[in-house]
Design a protein around this motif. Sequence first.
Motif, PDB file in Angstrom:
ATOM      1  N   LEU A   1       0.813  -1.215   0.000  1.00  0.00           N
ATOM      2  CA  LEU A   1       0.000   0.000   0.000  1.00  0.00           C
ATOM      3  C   LEU A   1       0.848   1.267   0.000  1.00  0.00           C
ATOM      4  O   LEU A   1       0.314   2.365  -0.076  1.00  0.00           O
ATOM      5  N   GLY A   2       2.153   1.104   0.121  1.00  0.00           N
ATOM      6  CA  GLY A   2       3.017   2.279   0.149  1.00  0.00           C
ATOM      7  C   GLY A   2       2.905   3.061   1.442  1.00  0.00           C
ATOM      8  O   GLY A   2       3.152   4.261   1.466  1.00  0.00           O
ATOM      9  N   LEU A   3       2.533   2.395   2.523  1.00  0.00           N
ATOM     10  CA  LEU A   3       2.380   3.059   3.816  1.00  0.00           C
ATOM     11  C   LEU A   3       3.585   2.768   4.692  1.00  0.00           C
ATOM     12  O   LEU A   3       4.108   1.657   4.702  1.00  0.00           O
ATOM     13  N   ALA A   4       4.008   3.785   5.452  1.00  0.00           N
ATOM     14  CA  ALA A   4       5.171   3.636   6.316  1.00  0.00           C
ATOM     15  C   ALA A   4       4.918   2.560   7.363  1.00  0.00           C
ATOM     16  O   ALA A   4       3.879   2.546   8.018  1.00  0.00           O
ATOM     17  N   GLY A   5       5.883   1.661   7.527  1.00  0.00           N
ATOM     18  CA  GLY A   5       5.789   0.627   8.546  1.00  0.00           C
ATOM     19  C   GLY A   5       4.891  -0.543   8.192  1.00  0.00           C
ATOM     20  O   GLY A   5       4.720  -1.457   9.002  1.00  0.00           O
ATOM     21  N   GLN A   6       4.325  -0.538   6.999  1.00  0.00           N
ATOM     22  CA  GLN A   6       3.378  -1.574   6.625  1.00  0.00           C
ATOM     23  C   GLN A   6       4.056  -2.929   6.418  1.00  0.00           C
ATOM     24  O   GLN A   6       3.549  -3.963   6.855  1.00  0.00           O
ATOM     25  N   ASN A   7       5.216  -2.915   5.779  1.00  0.00           N
ATOM     26  CA  ASN A   7       5.897  -4.174   5.479  1.00  0.00           C
ATOM     27  C   ASN A   7       6.357  -4.902   6.738  1.00  0.00           C
ATOM     28  O   ASN A   7       6.433  -6.137   6.774  1.00  0.00           O
ATOM     29  N   GLU A   8       6.648  -4.131   7.808  1.00  0.00           N
ATOM     30  CA  GLU A   8       7.104  -4.737   9.063  1.00  0.00           C
ATOM     31  C   GLU A   8       6.010  -5.577   9.728  1.00  0.00           C
ATOM     32  O   GLU A   8       6.289  -6.401  10.602  1.00  0.00           O
ATOM     33  N   LYS A   9       4.762  -5.369   9.313  1.00  0.00           N
ATOM     34  CA  LYS A   9       3.648  -6.084   9.933  1.00  0.00           C
ATOM     35  C   LYS A   9       3.416  -7.459   9.317  1.00  0.00           C
ATOM     36  O   LYS A   9       2.603  -8.234   9.825  1.00  0.00           O
ATOM     37  N   ALA A  10       4.105  -7.729   8.216  1.00  0.00           N
ATOM     38  CA  ALA A  10       3.931  -9.024   7.561  1.00  0.00           C
ATOM     39  C   ALA A  10       4.295 -10.153   8.511  1.00  0.00           C
ATOM     40  O   ALA A  10       5.315 -10.103   9.196  1.00  0.00           O
ATOM     41  N   GLY A  11       3.437 -11.150   8.583  1.00  0.00           N
ATOM     42  CA  GLY A  11       3.684 -12.298   9.431  1.00  0.00           C
ATOM     43  C   GLY A  11       3.136 -12.164  10.841  1.00  0.00           C
ATOM     44  O   GLY A  11       3.159 -13.139  11.608  1.00  0.00           O
ATOM     45  N   THR A  12       2.635 -10.972  11.210  1.00  0.00           N
ATOM     46  CA  THR A  12       2.022 -10.807  12.533  1.00  0.00           C
ATOM     47  C   THR A  12       0.770 -11.677  12.616  1.00  0.00           C
ATOM     48  O   THR A  12      -0.058 -11.651  11.699  1.00  0.00           O
ATOM     49  N   PRO A  13       0.596 -12.442  13.691  1.00  0.00           N
ATOM     50  CA  PRO A  13      -0.570 -13.331  13.796  1.00  0.00           C
ATOM     51  C   PRO A  13      -1.884 -12.568  13.695  1.00  0.00           C
ATOM     52  O   PRO A  13      -2.013 -11.460  14.226  1.00  0.00           O
ATOM     53  N   THR A  14      -2.837 -13.141  13.018  1.00  0.00           N
ATOM     54  CA  THR A  14      -4.175 -12.564  12.950  1.00  0.00           C
ATOM     55  C   THR A  14      -5.148 -13.557  13.615  1.00  0.00           C
ATOM     56  O   THR A  14      -4.725 -14.458  14.323  1.00  0.00           O
ATOM     57  N   MET A  15      -6.432 -13.372  13.413  1.00  0.00           N
ATOM     58  CA  MET A  15      -7.460 -14.167  14.113  1.00  0.00           C
ATOM     59  C   MET A  15      -7.461 -13.887  15.620  1.00  0.00           C
ATOM     60  O   MET A  15      -7.963 -14.667  16.418  1.00  0.00           O
ATOM     61  N   GLY A  16      -6.890 -12.740  16.012  1.00  0.00           N
ATOM     62  CA  GLY A  16      -6.855 -12.384  17.426  1.00  0.00           C
ATOM     63  C   GLY A  16      -8.231 -12.139  18.018  1.00  0.00           C
ATOM     64  O   GLY A  16      -8.378 -12.045  19.245  1.00  0.00           O
ATOM     65  N   GLY A  17      -9.238 -12.055  17.162  1.00  0.00           N
ATOM     66  CA  GLY A  17     -10.602 -11.921  17.654  1.00  0.00           C
ATOM     67  C   GLY A  17     -11.012 -13.082  18.533  1.00  0.00           C
ATOM     68  O   GLY A  17     -11.939 -12.967  19.348  1.00  0.00           O
ATOM     69  N   LEU A  18     -10.298 -14.212  18.394  1.00  0.00           N
ATOM     70  CA  LEU A  18     -10.560 -15.366  19.265  1.00  0.00           C
ATOM     71  C   LEU A  18     -10.327 -15.013  20.733  1.00  0.00           C
ATOM     72  O   LEU A  18     -11.008 -15.521  21.629  1.00  0.00           O
ATOM     73  N   ILE A  19      -9.374 -14.120  20.983  1.00  0.00           N
ATOM     74  CA  ILE A  19      -9.101 -13.676  22.353  1.00  0.00           C
ATOM     75  C   ILE A  19     -10.306 -12.926  22.897  1.00  0.00           C
ATOM     76  O   ILE A  19     -10.742 -13.148  24.038  1.00  0.00           O
TER      77      ILE A  19
END
Length: 409
Positions: free
Chosen positions: A62-80
Amino acid sequence: MLYYLFEYLDKTLDISGTGVFQYITVRSALAFMLSLLLSTIYGKRIIQFLQRQQVGETVRELGLAGQNEKAGTPTMGGLIIIFATLVPVILFAKLHNIYIVLLTVTTLWMGTIGFIDDYIKIFKKDKKGLKGIFKVVGQVGLGLIVGSVLYFSPAVTVRQDTGKINIFRVTTENVIVQAPVEEKSTVTTIPFFKNNEFDYAELLAWTGDGYQKWAWLVFIPVVIFIITAVSNGANLTDGIDGLAAGTSAVSVLALGIFTFVSGNIIFSNYLNIMYIPNSGEMTVFIAAFVGALIGFLWYNSYPASVFMGDTGSLTIGGIIAVLAIAVRKEMLIPLLCGIFLVENLSVVLQVSYFKYTKKRFGEGRRIFLMSPLHHHYQKKGYHESKIVTRFWIVAIMLAILSIITLKLR
């Protein structure tokens, strides 16, 4: 379940102190503390489990600052959020209460839709996730269930003319009253207006006598629309760390105040608002839900250790919608959930204007640098933590203004 245990201990065995569980305030406080502990303590274990399953977020370019660093962060945290909400509710709420049943069904229903969407994105490697038509069908299905129960169930009633209530004996939350008879009604509240009650059935008055029995033809579609709109709005707001969870916690907390006063015959009489019998029990659910959202922020604040995914965002939107409808404050949603509304509008305006200009000028033009709105500010160079904090402040202002409507009319 503990409610029924302590009720037995109090009424059957007459054990001193066990009657305290009869009070909504006590059970709400316990539900909040437990959900906060569950989401912070067990949240880490859920995140570690998601990491082992390689449930990582795929980041778009998306060309947003810091966006690439978020790759691989776990999702589905709504389970918490779901886990930390339902466990305290099961322990401390009256499980036979119709509103608790509806909210539990909403949590599981929307959580399942969101989970399927996240599962397809992550494990099937399809970035589009669950097809939009299936999401809408799921949302409409929930709307049909909620609308039908609220309209047809004899357990859902209101007392509109609280000014005629005479209170003979008052305790903290239990009273003996002489009051107008509870009745089935499709009446709701219009904020900022005197004599601010509106009956959806009136929209069918032109059909002649007996139009009230057809009110479900208006009421149920309205419920479907609200649930669909709010759940999608929450979904769009979940774009940067802490934004959706923080703003939602503020909105839900405000709804908790509405729920408590509407379900309490003393406060509803004093404020001259609609009394909704048995609705006060939703305060226990709300306390657990707010605790879960705040606990989730422990891991979702910048830089996020986990994302809620659609599992969380769709669930949050569905719960807020059902709460507002149940407490007859759905017309306050554009104000109370103003962040959701603006995020939605930014996408609609961006897409519509782009298509219009492309058709007219042969080249698509944009109103915002990027939509939803929070990405627009990212493109302008604002750090996402600053954007989130300012959106929280706006959400607090909107919540306070919404609460003021209890007397501002």
